[in-house]
Write an enzyme that holds these catalytic residues in place. Structure first.
Site, mmCIF file in Angstrom:
data_model
loop_
_atom_site.group_PDB
_atom_site.id
_atom_site.type_symbol
_atom_site.label_atom_id
_atom_site.label_comp_id
_atom_site.label_asym_id
_atom_site.label_seq_id
_atom_site.Cartn_x
_atom_site.Cartn_y
_atom_site.Cartn_z
ATOM 1 N N TRP A 262 -11.265 -19.052 -21.107
ATOM 2 C CA TRP A 262 -10.805 -20.396 -20.728
ATOM 3 C C TRP A 262 -10.353 -21.103 -21.996
ATOM 4 O O TRP A 262 -11.053 -21.064 -23.009
ATOM 5 C CB TRP A 262 -11.914 -21.215 -20.050
ATOM 6 C CG TRP A 262 -11.445 -22.633 -19.880
ATOM 7 C CD1 TRP A 262 -10.521 -23.087 -18.986
ATOM 8 C CD2 TRP A 262 -11.798 -23.764 -20.699
ATOM 9 N NE1 TRP A 262 -10.283 -24.420 -19.197
ATOM 10 C CE2 TRP A 262 -11.053 -24.861 -20.225
ATOM 11 C CE3 TRP A 262 -12.662 -23.953 -21.781
ATOM 12 C CZ2 TRP A 262 -11.141 -26.135 -20.794
ATOM 13 C CZ3 TRP A 262 -12.758 -25.206 -22.350
ATOM 14 C CH2 TRP A 262 -12.008 -26.286 -21.848
ATOM 15 N N GLU B 69 -9.500 -18.212 -16.525
ATOM 16 C CA GLU B 69 -9.918 -19.424 -15.797
ATOM 17 C C GLU B 69 -8.897 -20.543 -15.944
ATOM 18 O O GLU B 69 -8.581 -20.978 -17.047
ATOM 19 C CB GLU B 69 -11.275 -19.900 -16.331
ATOM 20 C CG GLU B 69 -11.786 -21.159 -15.648
ATOM 21 C CD GLU B 69 -13.135 -21.628 -16.189
ATOM 22 O OE1 GLU B 69 -13.623 -21.057 -17.200
ATOM 23 O OE2 GLU B 69 -13.704 -22.565 -15.611
ATOM 24 N N LYS C 54 -7.212 -24.458 -14.875
ATOM 25 C CA LYS C 54 -7.703 -25.827 -14.754
ATOM 26 C C LYS C 54 -6.528 -26.731 -14.424
ATOM 27 O O LYS C 54 -5.396 -26.459 -14.815
ATOM 28 C CB LYS C 54 -8.333 -26.223 -16.101
ATOM 29 C CG LYS C 54 -9.087 -27.513 -16.070
ATOM 30 C CD LYS C 54 -10.046 -27.562 -17.259
ATOM 31 C CE LYS C 54 -10.738 -28.906 -17.293
ATOM 32 N NZ LYS C 54 -11.879 -28.916 -18.186
ATOM 33 N N ASP D 90 -13.088 -22.142 -10.773
ATOM 34 C CA ASP D 90 -14.129 -23.127 -11.095
ATOM 35 C C ASP D 90 -14.003 -24.258 -10.079
ATOM 36 O O ASP D 90 -12.916 -24.824 -9.899
ATOM 37 C CB ASP D 90 -13.923 -23.639 -12.528
ATOM 38 C CG ASP D 90 -14.994 -24.622 -12.966
ATOM 39 O OD1 ASP D 90 -15.250 -25.590 -12.224
ATOM 40 O OD2 ASP D 90 -15.577 -24.444 -14.055
ATOM 41 N N HIS E 67 -12.033 -27.497 -10.918
ATOM 42 C CA HIS E 67 -10.744 -27.418 -11.603
ATOM 43 C C HIS E 67 -9.523 -27.623 -10.720
ATOM 44 O O HIS E 67 -8.442 -27.137 -11.020
ATOM 45 C CB HIS E 67 -10.630 -26.091 -12.345
ATOM 46 C CG HIS E 67 -11.504 -26.039 -13.555
ATOM 47 N ND1 HIS E 67 -11.427 -25.063 -14.512
ATOM 48 C CD2 HIS E 67 -12.483 -26.871 -13.976
ATOM 49 C CE1 HIS E 67 -12.319 -25.278 -15.452
ATOM 50 N NE2 HIS E 67 -12.981 -26.368 -15.144
ATOM 51 N N HIS F 163 -16.969 -19.944 -10.977
ATOM 52 C CA HIS F 163 -17.751 -20.899 -11.755
ATOM 53 C C HIS F 163 -18.218 -21.943 -10.764
ATOM 54 O O HIS F 163 -17.474 -22.855 -10.405
ATOM 55 C CB HIS F 163 -16.908 -21.544 -12.855
ATOM 56 C CG HIS F 163 -16.973 -20.794 -14.140
ATOM 57 N ND1 HIS F 163 -16.456 -21.261 -15.321
ATOM 58 C CD2 HIS F 163 -17.539 -19.590 -14.435
ATOM 59 C CE1 HIS F 163 -16.688 -20.377 -16.280
ATOM 60 N NE2 HIS F 163 -17.334 -19.356 -15.765
ATOM 61 N N ASP G 238 -13.636 -33.339 -13.007
ATOM 62 C CA ASP G 238 -14.313 -32.103 -13.418
ATOM 63 C C ASP G 238 -15.585 -32.446 -14.188
ATOM 64 O O ASP G 238 -15.701 -32.169 -15.371
ATOM 65 C CB ASP G 238 -13.335 -31.297 -14.297
ATOM 66 C CG ASP G 238 -13.922 -29.989 -14.778
ATOM 67 O OD1 ASP G 238 -14.715 -29.386 -14.041
ATOM 68 O OD2 ASP G 238 -13.574 -29.570 -15.897
ATOM 69 N N ASP H 7 -18.772 -31.511 -13.870
ATOM 70 C CA ASP H 7 -19.802 -30.503 -14.124
ATOM 71 C C ASP H 7 -21.213 -30.978 -13.820
ATOM 72 O O ASP H 7 -22.130 -30.785 -14.617
ATOM 73 C CB ASP H 7 -19.698 -29.976 -15.563
ATOM 74 C CG ASP H 7 -18.453 -29.128 -15.767
ATOM 75 O OD1 ASP H 7 -18.419 -28.007 -15.259
ATOM 76 O OD2 ASP H 7 -17.497 -29.594 -16.426
ATOM 77 N N ASP I 252 -21.511 -23.064 -13.717
ATOM 78 C CA ASP I 252 -20.916 -23.815 -14.825
ATOM 79 C C ASP I 252 -21.130 -25.307 -14.610
ATOM 80 O O ASP I 252 -20.346 -25.958 -13.935
ATOM 81 C CB ASP I 252 -19.416 -23.484 -14.936
ATOM 82 C CG ASP I 252 -18.792 -24.130 -16.167
ATOM 83 O OD1 ASP I 252 -19.533 -24.640 -17.021
ATOM 84 O OD2 ASP I 252 -17.543 -24.124 -16.271
HETATM 85 C C1 RNT Z 1 -14.095 -25.969 -18.781
HETATM 86 C C2 RNT Z 1 -14.392 -24.696 -18.096
HETATM 87 C C3 RNT Z 1 -15.211 -23.717 -18.872
HETATM 88 C C4 RNT Z 1 -16.347 -24.351 -19.613
HETATM 89 C C5 RNT Z 1 -17.291 -23.370 -20.231
HETATM 90 C C6 RNT Z 1 -18.155 -24.021 -21.244
HETATM 91 O O1 RNT Z 1 -13.517 -26.903 -17.966
HETATM 92 O O2 RNT Z 1 -14.989 -24.939 -16.868
HETATM 93 O O3 RNT Z 1 -15.651 -22.720 -18.029
HETATM 94 O O4 RNT Z 1 -17.071 -25.201 -18.783
HETATM 95 O O5 RNT Z 1 -16.598 -22.306 -20.713
HETATM 96 ZN ZN ZN Z 2 -15.677 -23.210 -15.786
#
Ligand code: RNT
Ligand code: ZN
Length: 420
Positions: free
Chosen positions: A185, A226, A228, A259, A262, A286, A294, A296, A326
């Site tokens: 990523w 990955e 985004k 993810d 994303h 993820h 985003d 998290d 994640d």
């Molecule tokens: C970032 C991505 C990625 C990170 C990690 C730390 O938006 O989601 O996966 O969260 O690699």
């Molecule tokens: Zn991620």
């Protein structure tokens, strides 16, 4: 095991059996699932290579809960505590910046030996390892670009870092006898509307071709990419968009990483799995929880998590899907964050395994949407909890919220030492 747990389990099992659901079979299947627990929840994505380095790359951690792990030993201790409260055998997802070494080593010069202690520990714990190059929080990513950087020297640095990461991934896989997924990523993107959207994507494509040029044994290492939609500071344009990596992944047989945070805020990854599955040899997830962006957040047992579980189970995608977590929340106890998110992910899968799928499918095929809805809703109050509790007890981990007392005790034990 306590009598009440067995009694409740037997009664619940009978109810599910009336719909032809094989509860024992579901528990057996669940026990084979390995979730990749991300190490970076344990220390707010700081890692050990960049002393005092700030987190960059358009991701951010908020909160000031005390007790973040400061050393590899502390992080491993915290991970062990978390795993002791989660049923099953799982994996740990490492980022390159978590190297356990006294050497001052640059990212492009990392080698397997810098992770030897992680491998020894994983062996001893019976865990698998996954890996990620860290293309952020670094002097050379300061201006927001890495593999797609206009400067070839900067690109070279990140290409070499990603190549090193793949070799480390292959080393993990070979040493542990479990395939390592190495996920790339990058944060590359523009805050404001770019003039040229295609040139950075072309550079990224060429950089990736170089990164992946070396053939590695796929039973040791699998590559993932990955995408985004946007990040902090890359609101207008992200080079590695979903379309970019969907194309790249399919053309080059790479795992595509979805993810949950994303995409556009109302777009869900659960609805993407069945499509991607038809055109790819594997998928990386993820599992995260975006809140308005985003963000998290720690994964809760919400509708989307339940839907992800259903898609994986109903589409028989578990064998081709690598489930990683994640999220990073520094406002609550970090061990608890892992336990909550990982237990929830397992619960979502178990719930999906206990759905009356045959009856639901039949109703749908016959156009009987009344039965489909009625059964779906009634199953929401079936005694899933009794099955989950029994599973936890059988797997030797705390039942229900009993795990929290253990986290509190652990906190009392380790926190004082971390406040100094
Ligand atoms: C970032 C991505 C990625 C990170 C990690 C730390 O938006 O989601 O996966 O969260 O690699
Ligand atoms: Zn991620």
């Amino acid at each position: 095991m306590r009598d009440s747990l067995i009694r409740n389990y037997e009664a619940a099992k009978e109810l599910y059996a009336q719909h032809g659901i094989d509860v024992e079979g579901a528990l057996e299947a669940l026990s084979r699932i390995r979730i990749s627990m991300h190490c970076w929840q344990g220390d707010d994505v700081r890692g050990f290579l960049n002393k005092d380095g700030a987190l960059t790359g358009g991701i951010s951690v908020t909160g000031s809960y005390p007790g973040a792990a400061r050393t590899p030993e502390e992080l491993r201790g915290d991970l062990e505590k978390a795993f002791s409260l989660i049923p099953g055998k799982h994996k740990v997802n490492l980022h390159a910046i978590y190297a356990d070494t006294d050497e001052q080593v640059e990212l492009d010069k990392l080698e397997p030996r810098h992770y030897e202690k992680w491998v020894d520990w994983a062996k001893q714990q019976g865990l698998g390892l996954d890996f990620n190059p860290t293309c952020f929080s670094h002097e050379k990513s300061k201006d927001g670009f890495t593999l797609s950087h206009p400067d070839p020297d900067v690109r070279r640095f990140w290409i070499d870092h990603c190549k090193a990461a793949r070799r480390i991934g292959a080393y993990f896989g070979e040493q542990l006898g479990q395939t390592c997924v190495t996920n790339v990523w990058i944060p590359d993107g523009f805050k404001d509307n770019p003039v040229d959207r295609i040139a950075p994507r072309l550079r990224l494509k060429e950089s990736l071709d170089e990164v992946f040029a070396e053939e590695l044994n796929p039973s040791y290492n699998l590559d993932a990419v990955e995408s985004k939609l946007f990040g902090l500071g890359s609101e207008a344009y992200v080079v590695g968009s979903h379309e970019f990596y969907m194309g790249y992944g399919i053309q080059n047989d790479k795992l595509i990483c979805l993810d949950a945070g994303h995409y556009h805020p109302t777009e869900v990854i659960s609805n993407k799995l069945s499509s991607l599955a038809l055109f790819t040899s594997g998928i990386l997830l993820h599992v995260s929880r975006p809140m308005r962006w985003d963000s998290d957040h720690v994964v809760t047992l919400d509708d989307e998590l339940i839907e992800i579980g259903r898609e994986l189970v109903r589409g028989e995608l578990l064998d081709k899907t690598h489930i990683g977590l994640d999220f990073f929340d520094a406002s609550i106890n970090r061990v608890a964050a892992w336990v909550i998110g990982t237990r929830n992910t397992l619960k979502a899968l178990l719930r999906a395994m206990l759905d009356p799928v045959d009856a639901l499918r039949k109703a749908e095929l016959e156009g009987d949407y009344t039965t489909r809805l009625a059964l779906t809703e009634e199953f929401k109050s079936y005694p899933f909890g009794a099955i989950w509790d029994y599973y936890c007890a059988r797997m030797g981990v705390p039942v229900r919220e009993e795990w929290l007392a253990e986290v509190r005790a652990y906190e009392q034990q380790v926190l004082p030492g971390r406040l100094t």
